[in-house]
Design an enzyme around this catalytic site. Structure first.
Site, PDB file in Angstrom:
ATOM      1  N   SER A 148       1.244  -1.244  -0.164  1.00  0.00           N
ATOM      2  CA  SER A 148       0.087  -0.289  -0.426  1.00  0.00           C
ATOM      3  C   SER A 148       0.958   1.142   0.209  1.00  0.00           C
ATOM      4  O   SER A 148       2.409   1.080   0.546  1.00  0.00           O
ATOM      5  CB  SER A 148      -1.121  -0.287   0.935  1.00  0.00           C
ATOM      6  OG  SER A 148      -1.611   0.783   1.869  1.00  0.00           O
ATOM      7  N   TYR A 161      -3.862  -0.716  10.178  1.00  0.00           N
ATOM      8  CA  TYR A 161      -3.357  -1.033   9.112  1.00  0.00           C
ATOM      9  C   TYR A 161      -1.808   0.024   8.493  1.00  0.00           C
ATOM     10  O   TYR A 161      -1.548  -0.937   7.894  1.00  0.00           O
ATOM     11  CB  TYR A 161      -4.117   0.058   8.358  1.00  0.00           C
ATOM     12  CG  TYR A 161      -4.666  -0.395   6.353  1.00  0.00           C
ATOM     13  CD1 TYR A 161      -5.454  -1.801   6.503  1.00  0.00           C
ATOM     14  CD2 TYR A 161      -3.689   0.318   5.689  1.00  0.00           C
ATOM     15  CE1 TYR A 161      -5.067  -1.496   4.851  1.00  0.00           C
ATOM     16  CE2 TYR A 161      -3.634   0.210   4.013  1.00  0.00           C
ATOM     17  CZ  TYR A 161      -4.213  -1.116   4.243  1.00  0.00           C
ATOM     18  OH  TYR A 161      -4.819  -1.340   2.362  1.00  0.00           O
TER      19      TYR A 161
END
Length: 256
Positions: A148, A161
């Site tokens: 990501s 996350y």
């Protein structure tokens, strides 16, 4: 992406079995479709949403499997199902992920642990199962992790996350170092802002949507199909001398 009939041989995946986690929709479904078009037999994974539609849309020998990767036993269950069906896994795409949005001071340990299990621990577990089988067969293999932009940036209100995706980037490099001599390449893709169900809230927020688009040099949200070419490259023989890399596919976000 070129049509299957015009793909160079180094991009073909004929005879390969590819397991793509989280492929019921979005990025995972697009990757599964691309790999199938290149000749792979794809194992499509889902959990709360089954990957039946993806497998049926692909057709051929594609099959769907269900397993809960938020459980420590889920990855082994998934690998066992796929191995029982196809006898091997040559390509693993660790795409499944989850996110929990909350202020860092209010994030519960339960939420933290769930995000880390799905996004990072299950990635290691599945990679380990697949690599052990590849090594036992003396077979070449490809592992592709989905990282990501938050593998590089901290984000806001998503501490678990960000930690998990930072971990995915480092795990990718660590596994690449160990398994390169065994002809197993381990790489990652770090997608930017893609138009999927996971980002619907951001797309619907007029202010955040504008801010995001202003930062992206390409001036648009990514579409799942925008990931297909990079995924095919990193799971095919065309990338046999590429390992331990984290490739951003972000419309220029990180170069801004």
């Amino acid at each position: 992406m070129p049509s299957p009939s015009t793909l160079p041989q180094s991009f073909r995946l004929d005879g390969k079995v590819a397991l793509i986690t989280g492929s019921a929709s979005g990025l995972g479904a697009a990757i599964a479709t691309a790999l199938a078009q290149a000749g792979a037999t794809v194992a499509c994974h889902g959990n709360r949403r089954p990957a039946t539609e993806t497998a049926e849309a692909i057709g051929g020998q594609a099959a769907d499997f269900r397993a809960d990767l938020s459980s420590t036993t889920g990855p082994e269950d998934l690998f066992a199902q796929v191995h029982a069906k196809f006898g091997k896994v040559d390509i693993l795409v660790n795409n499944a992920g989850t996110i929990h949005r909350d202020a860092a001071e209010d994030t519960t340990l339960e939420s933290w642990q769930q995000v880390l299990q799905v996004n990072l621990t299950s990635v290691f577990q599945l990679s380990q199962f697949v690599a052990k089988d590849l090594i036992a067969r003396s077979a070449p293999g490809k592992i592709l992790n989905i990282a990501s932009l938050l593998s590089f940036q901290g984000g806001i209100r998503v501490p678990a996350y960000a930690a998990s995706k930072g971990g995915v980037a480092q795990l990718t490099k660590a596994l690449a170092n160990e398994w390169a001599p065994k002809n197993i390449q381990v790489n990652a893709i770090a997608p930017g802002y893609f138009a999927t169900t996971n980002t619907e809230a951001l797309q619907a927020d007029e202010t955040r949507n504008r801010q995001i688009l202003e930062r992206i040099p390409a001036g648009r949200w990514g579409q799942p199909e925008d990931l297909a070419g990079a995924a095919l490259f990193l799971t095919s023989r065309a990338s046999d001398y590429v390992t331990g890399t984290v490739l951003t596919v972000d419309g220029g976000w990180m170069g801004r």
